[in-house]
Design a protein around this motif. Structure first.
Motif, PDB file in Angstrom:
ATOM      1  N   UNK A   1       0.839  -1.181   0.000  1.00  0.00           N
ATOM      2  CA  UNK A   1       0.000   0.000   0.000  1.00  0.00           C
ATOM      3  C   UNK A   1       0.881   1.240   0.000  1.00  0.00           C
ATOM      4  N   UNK A   2       0.632   2.109  -0.943  1.00  0.00           N
ATOM      5  CA  UNK A   2       1.456   3.305  -1.060  1.00  0.00           C
ATOM      6  C   UNK A   2       0.700   4.468  -0.422  1.00  0.00           C
ATOM      7  N   UNK A   3       1.292   5.044   0.602  1.00  0.00           N
ATOM      8  CA  UNK A   3       0.646   6.153   1.304  1.00  0.00           C
ATOM      9  C   UNK A   3       0.983   7.451   0.568  1.00  0.00           C
ATOM     10  N   UNK A   4      -0.037   8.145   0.136  1.00  0.00           N
ATOM     11  CA  UNK A   4       0.185   9.438  -0.513  1.00  0.00           C
ATOM     12  C   UNK A   4       0.272  10.519   0.562  1.00  0.00           C
ATOM     13  N   UNK A   5       1.133  11.472   0.349  1.00  0.00           N
ATOM     14  CA  UNK A   5       1.348  12.522   1.348  1.00  0.00           C
ATOM     15  C   UNK A   5       0.673  13.819   0.901  1.00  0.00           C
ATOM     16  N   UNK A   6       0.204  14.554   1.888  1.00  0.00           N
ATOM     17  CA  UNK A   6      -0.371  15.861   1.578  1.00  0.00           C
ATOM     18  C   UNK A   6       0.164  16.871   2.581  1.00  0.00           C
ATOM     19  N   UNK A   7      -0.473  18.013   2.643  1.00  0.00           N
ATOM     20  CA  UNK A   7       0.066  19.088   3.481  1.00  0.00           C
ATOM     21  C   UNK A   7       0.051  18.746   4.972  1.00  0.00           C
ATOM     22  N   UNK A 177       9.062   6.440   1.061  1.00  0.00           N
ATOM     23  CA  UNK A 177       9.492   6.927   2.383  1.00  0.00           C
ATOM     24  C   UNK A 177       8.404   7.834   2.931  1.00  0.00           C
ATOM     25  N   UNK A 178       8.316   7.910   4.236  1.00  0.00           N
ATOM     26  CA  UNK A 178       7.278   8.759   4.821  1.00  0.00           C
ATOM     27  C   UNK A 178       7.200   8.508   6.311  1.00  0.00           C
ATOM     28  N   UNK A 179       6.111   7.893   6.742  1.00  0.00           N
ATOM     29  CA  UNK A 179       5.991   7.574   8.170  1.00  0.00           C
ATOM     30  C   UNK A 179       6.893   6.408   8.549  1.00  0.00           C
ATOM     31  N   UNK A 180       7.344   5.695   7.549  1.00  0.00           N
ATOM     32  CA  UNK A 180       8.328   4.634   7.758  1.00  0.00           C
ATOM     33  C   UNK A 180       9.522   4.913   6.882  1.00  0.00           C
ATOM     34  N   UNK A 181      10.662   4.412   7.337  1.00  0.00           N
ATOM     35  CA  UNK A 181      11.880   4.609   6.532  1.00  0.00           C
ATOM     36  C   UNK A 181      11.738   3.904   5.192  1.00  0.00           C
ATOM     37  N   UNK A 182      11.154   2.739   5.214  1.00  0.00           N
ATOM     38  CA  UNK A 182      10.942   1.981   3.979  1.00  0.00           C
ATOM     39  C   UNK A 182       9.455   1.730   3.788  1.00  0.00           C
ATOM     40  N   UNK A 183       8.904   2.295   2.749  1.00  0.00           N
ATOM     41  CA  UNK A 183       7.497   2.083   2.407  1.00  0.00           C
ATOM     42  C   UNK A 183       7.438   1.602   0.963  1.00  0.00           C
ATOM     43  N   UNK A 184       6.332   0.993   0.563  1.00  0.00           N
ATOM     44  CA  UNK A 184       6.174   0.693  -0.851  1.00  0.00           C
ATOM     45  C   UNK A 184       6.072   2.021  -1.627  1.00  0.00           C
ATOM     46  N   UNK A 185       6.400   2.074  -2.889  1.00  0.00           N
ATOM     47  CA  UNK A 185       6.859   0.949  -3.708  1.00  0.00           C
ATOM     48  C   UNK A 185       8.381   0.843  -3.720  1.00  0.00           C
ATOM     49  N   UNK A 186       8.871  -0.249  -4.264  1.00  0.00           N
ATOM     50  CA  UNK A 186      10.302  -0.369  -4.549  1.00  0.00           C
ATOM     51  C   UNK A 186      10.607   0.522  -5.758  1.00  0.00           C
TER      52      UNK A 186
END
Lengths: 258, 138
Positions: A1-7, A177-186
């Protein structure tokens, strides 16, 4: 699951990225023959903590490796590609190249970036390797825009490196990268144009070409962390975290190292 | 810090032969017939699913949806299936099965009798290529 980031996420990610960039720029000014990788590690940790962040790599666990990563930075010299463990016994020598990979966690978000530095005057072959790898990172970043695909990023990196006869590390890749150091996708450093998932605004990716001057074969060292070239050839590694947008991506770890 | 590269659904190809590494079907061989991306209702996440078929229980029209992290990619791509799907032609179930079985026979591959035996699949890839699936999130 790829978490999209916003403001809601981006201010913290920009801050984490800025801290990582500051560390890489500080290290650029430190690099000299005789310096130990443990000294680099200590300086990096001090700056990260002083900035109100935490080292992201220290204590990081990876499935299959019993020992957590012990350092704040990954310090990989010459034929070491990535994940070198800092040590007081590893001293830089004139003509070496050293890759420093730094991660920081700030307010629950992560920044991750890497740069390979020359130690003093390096051979033309090593200089070329650094130049090409760095350019391949820029090409990869240029391809990371909404509507393009993961394959476009990999293809851009690969196309930049291939004419020089260098090898690409295919066993390891960039990542979300985001809330975790390693997130999907590769985010592989190779691929076919148009293949893979489509990039959309809000994806945050760590793009990190790892390039070898020799054959495309790697092995993991006895400490279970360091990854080295099998034939002892040199390796370079550059990385930036970016935010995918409709136009040019935003660089979240805007390091500038001469 | 870079990542050891396991199979990622985002990079999978139609026609690629994959092996299930998790679930009741662990160890079973499939062919990728589709990949989907979905955006969660709150717009903050994208979910990838890989659709796989074996020509028997799961066909091109009724594929099985798998989490990409629960699949392991092989180096084989069945061109005929890829071409058929991309040109929107239906693949006959018997032909589908024959292609997959033929591939396994040519490479002397036997599917494990139970999920517990699935770990032995590593022998087909060489130790370096065996990729552990991440543990299920608690």
């Amino acid at each position: 699951m790829i978490i999209l980031k916003d403001e809601r996420d981006l201010p913290q990610m920009r801050r984490a990225g800025r801290i990582v960039a500051d560390v890489l720029e500080m290290i650029a000014g430190m690099i000299r023959p005789g310096l130990s990788t443990a000294e680099i590690d200590a300086a990096a940790e001090e700056l990260i903590r002083r900035s109100g962040a935490k080292p992201a790599f220290k204590g990081y666990r990876v499935p299959g490796i019993r020992r957590p990563f012990p350092g704040t930075v990954c310090a990989s010299i010459n034929s070491e590609i990535v994940h070198g463990i800092p040590s007081a016994g590893r001293l830089l020598e004139e003509g070496d190249i050293i890759s420093i990979d730094v991660g920081a966690g700030y307010a629950g978000y992560f920044g991750d970036a890497a740069c390979t530095y020359p130690v003093g005057a390096v051979s033309p072959g090593r200089k070329s390797l650094l130049d090409v790898t760095r350019r391949s990172l820029e090409e990869g970043i240029s391809a990371a825009r909404a509507g393009k695909t993961l394959g476009d990023i990999g293809h851009a990196v690969e196309s930049c490196v291939a004419p020089y006869g260098y090898g690409i590390v295919r066993d390891y890749s960039g990542h979300g990268i985001g809330r975790h150091l390693h997130e999907p996708p590769q985010v592989p450093n190779y691929g076919e144009p148009g293949s893979g998932i489509t990039l959309v605004q809000g994806m945050t990716l760590a793009i990190e070409p790892m390039v070898m001057s020799g054959a495309e074969d790697v092995f993991t060292g006895g400490d279970q962390w360091v990854v080295k070239t099998s034939d002892g050839s040199d390796a370079a590694h550059f990385e930036k975290s970016i935010l995918v947008r409709d136009g040019d991506p935003e660089i979240l770890t805007p390091w500038v190292c001469a | 810090m870079c990542l050891k590269q396991p199979f990622d659904g985002g990079m999978c190809a139609i026609g690629q032969v994959v092996v299930s590494r998790r679930g009741k079907d662990a160890g079973r061989w499939y062919v990728v017939v589709g990949v989907s991306e979905a955006v969660r209702p709150d717009g903050r996440a994208r979910v990838a699913r890989v659709y796989v078929a074996d020509g028997r229980k799961y066909t091109v029209l009724k594929p099985k949806a798998k989490n990409p992290a629960h699949l392991q990619r092989t180096r084989w791509v069945l061109d005929e299936i890829e071409r058929s799907i991309l040109s929107r032609r239906l693949v006959d179930a018997g032909r589908f099965q024959a292609l997959l079985t033929g591939l396994k026979e040519r490479n002397s591959i036997e599917e494990p009798a139970s999920p517990a035996e699935a770990g032995t699949l590593g022998a087909f890839f060489g130790e370096d290529e065996v990729i552990a699936c991440p543990a299920k999130a608690k």
